[in-house]
Design an enzyme around this catalytic site. Structure first.
Site, PDB file in Angstrom:
ATOM      1  CB  SER A 297      -0.950  -0.051   1.201  1.00 33.49           C
ATOM      2  OG  SER A 297      -1.944   0.923   1.124  1.00 33.49           O
ATOM      3  CG  ASP A 353      -6.062  -3.622  -3.749  1.00 37.00           C
ATOM      4  OD1 ASP A 353      -6.868  -2.829  -3.221  1.00 37.00           O
ATOM      5  OD2 ASP A 353      -4.872  -3.732  -3.386  1.00 37.00           O
ATOM      6  CG  HIS A 408      -5.431  -2.714   0.166  1.00 36.85           C
ATOM      7  ND1 HIS A 408      -4.576  -2.555  -0.915  1.00 36.85           N
ATOM      8  CD2 HIS A 408      -4.940  -1.896   1.139  1.00 36.85           C
ATOM      9  CE1 HIS A 408      -3.641  -1.678  -0.613  1.00 36.85           C
ATOM     10  NE2 HIS A 408      -3.825  -1.271   0.626  1.00 36.85           N
TER      11      HIS A 408
END
Length: 498
Positions: A297, A353, A408
């Protein structure tokens, strides 16, 4: 004001109300229960995003499950090791780290590369698992363990690396009060958060992989809800050319304040000082050295920034990035400069995602087709490097439906990497990694497996029963308390040790 570990970035603040005001901001290593019954506005937003992004979410289905008896499945899996024997890759390490841009290794995925991807992914996962994110803790936002115990506590000692430095980051962007991380006034730091670490391979692992490998692992954001507003953000120049990167990522990477305890130097300065020290030492011993940077991320974005800086300042050191669920970071010029500097980047992306589609969900590299008309668009976000694309629907163990947190989650990524063979191929029946890990911080596993959701947490939520029979918060061992004095002592002992 300090960068809250609830957001880890000066990305647009997570929605304070409106459509998704019932999505909780949660811990990356211990995502709290999230209300599955989103209000009507949130559901409309989810449906709109799904339609816009063409996620092709499948309805719930169990037809492709590989097992018919969950108990038999559990018994079979529980009686097998979670990893395969390590291979000697010394002669192939450059190929595995992108010297040919991974082209021939991704489809089908070479088993040696799969192991390396999972190894670095677990290094990134460690930044979540060791994070103290208890809002009642006076050490909220720090690492629970000192650097010498981190891998031991997380079961990563067999990877053959040791941690040499912790990284702290802050932000100069003011955050709303509801994002304050701790309910206590007296905390270890009101300005800084633990964002990752630097590690280096030991002698045995160095012989196996063919060089002394320095790793930088960055921690990512807390929840995908933090990204919903991040459709388009300002780009800020980096370096001396036309390269530009997202302002928020750069702010996290470079912010510092002389009045703080842990960020008198920026995350950038901390990393470069440590990596430079290690490179100089091992090169001085006549060893070949590589730098591998990983993150999930936001951590994937920070990995690119540190790779750019390292490639500029450490010529001749092979630099590679293996990121998971990372967003776009900069413009075309930034991508081109990274390429010119020789940085090799492998982006692991899950099709469903949302985060890798941001920033610039509209203004992104798809506009390059219009370059003949518009010229080079400096404000367009562009991904970097090669992509390993995964699909939630390929795994028989994962639920279907719209689950942005599950899509995610880094553990979902590692599960899919472990089971990936090639595009269009079935999920590997001999995948070794423990499926149970997927539900550490989300609810992605099918109900037939009987694995609780969000199960990764401290026993009794961190409380212990003292000698008087009272439940109290334990005191940390002195060596596990973050301390700049201890960090300075570490630098001295590091030089002696290596």
């Amino acid at each position: 004001m300090a960068l809250s570990t609830m957001i880890h970035t000066n990305l647009p603040t997570a929605l304070c109300g409106g459509a998704v005001n019932r999505i909780s901001v949660i811990s990356a290593h211990q995502q709290a229960f999230v209300d599955s019954k989103l209000n009507r506005g949130a559901r409309r937003l989810a449906e709109s995003l799904t339609s816009l992004l063409h996620l092709n979410i499948e309805p719930p289905s169990r037809k492709n499950l590989e097992y018919s008896n969950p108990d038999l499945f559990a018994e079979e899996k529980h009686n097998t090791p979670t990893t395969s024997p390590k291979e000697m890759i010394a002669e192939k390490w450059r190929h595995l780290h992108g010297s040919t841009d991974w082209g021939s290794l991704l489809d089908p995925l070479h088993p040696w590369l799969r192991r390396e991807i999972v190894k670095y992914g677990e290094f990134a996962q460690a930044t979540y698992d060791a994070l103290d994110f208890d809002s009642f803790s006076e050490y909220c936002g720090s690492c629970r363990y000192n650097r010498n115990k981190l891998f031991e506590k997380l079961g990563l000692s067999e990877n053959g690396y040791r941690v040499t430095k912790y990284i702290y980051a802050m932000s100069t962007i003011d955050m709303p009060r509801w994002l304050e991380r701790s309910r206590l006034m007296d905390t270890w730091s009101k300005d800084s958060n633990w964002m990752g670490y630097v590690a280096v391979s030991d002698d045995e692992e160095t012989r196996r992989i063919g060089r002394r490998d320095i790793v930088v692992a960055w921690r990512g954001t807390v929840a995908p809800s933090e990204w919903y507003e991040d459709f388009q953000r300002n780009l800020e120049p980096i370096g001396i050319g036309d390269a530009k990167v997202e302002h928020g990522f750069l702010n996290i990477y470079t912010s510092k304040n002389k009045s703080t305890r842990y960020n008198k130097s920026s995350a950038s300065e901390q990393v470069m000082k440590e990596v430079t020290t290690l490179v100089q030492f091992y090169r001085g011993q006549g060893e070949e050295v590589s730098l591998t940077i990983t993150g999930h991320s936001l951590g994937g974005a920070l990995a690119l920034l540190s790779a750019y800086e390292a490639a500029v300042n450490l010529p001749g050191v092979p630099v590679s990035v293996i990121s998971f669920g990372a967003p776009r970071v900069g413009n075309n010029a930034f991508r081109d400069e990274l390429c010119d500097l020789g940085v090799k980047t492998l982006r692991v992306v899950v099709k469903q995602d949302l985060v890798p589609r941001m920033p610039g969900i509209v203004f992104n590299e798809s506009l390059q087709r219009f370059d003949d008309i518009t010229g080079t668009l400096e404000w367009v976000y562009t991904h970097v490097g090669d992509e390993l694309r995964l699909d939630v629907s390929s795994s028989p163990y994962l639920k279907r439906g719209f689950n942005p947190m599950g899509f995610h989650s880094l553990e979902t990524y590692l599960h899919l990497v472990d089971g990936f063979h090639g595009a269009g191929s079935a999920f590997r029946s001999d995948a070794r990694r423990d499926v149970t890990l997927v539900n550490k911080a989300c609810d992605m596993l099918v109900d037939e497996l009987r694995i609780p959701q969000c199960w990764y947490q401290l026993a009794h939520k961190g409380l212990v029963c003292n000698e008087h029979g009272r439940w109290v918060k334990p005191r940390r061992e002195p060596e596990d308390i973050p301390s700049p004095i201890g960090d300075q002592a570490h630098k001295h002992s590091l030089r002696i040790q290596i």
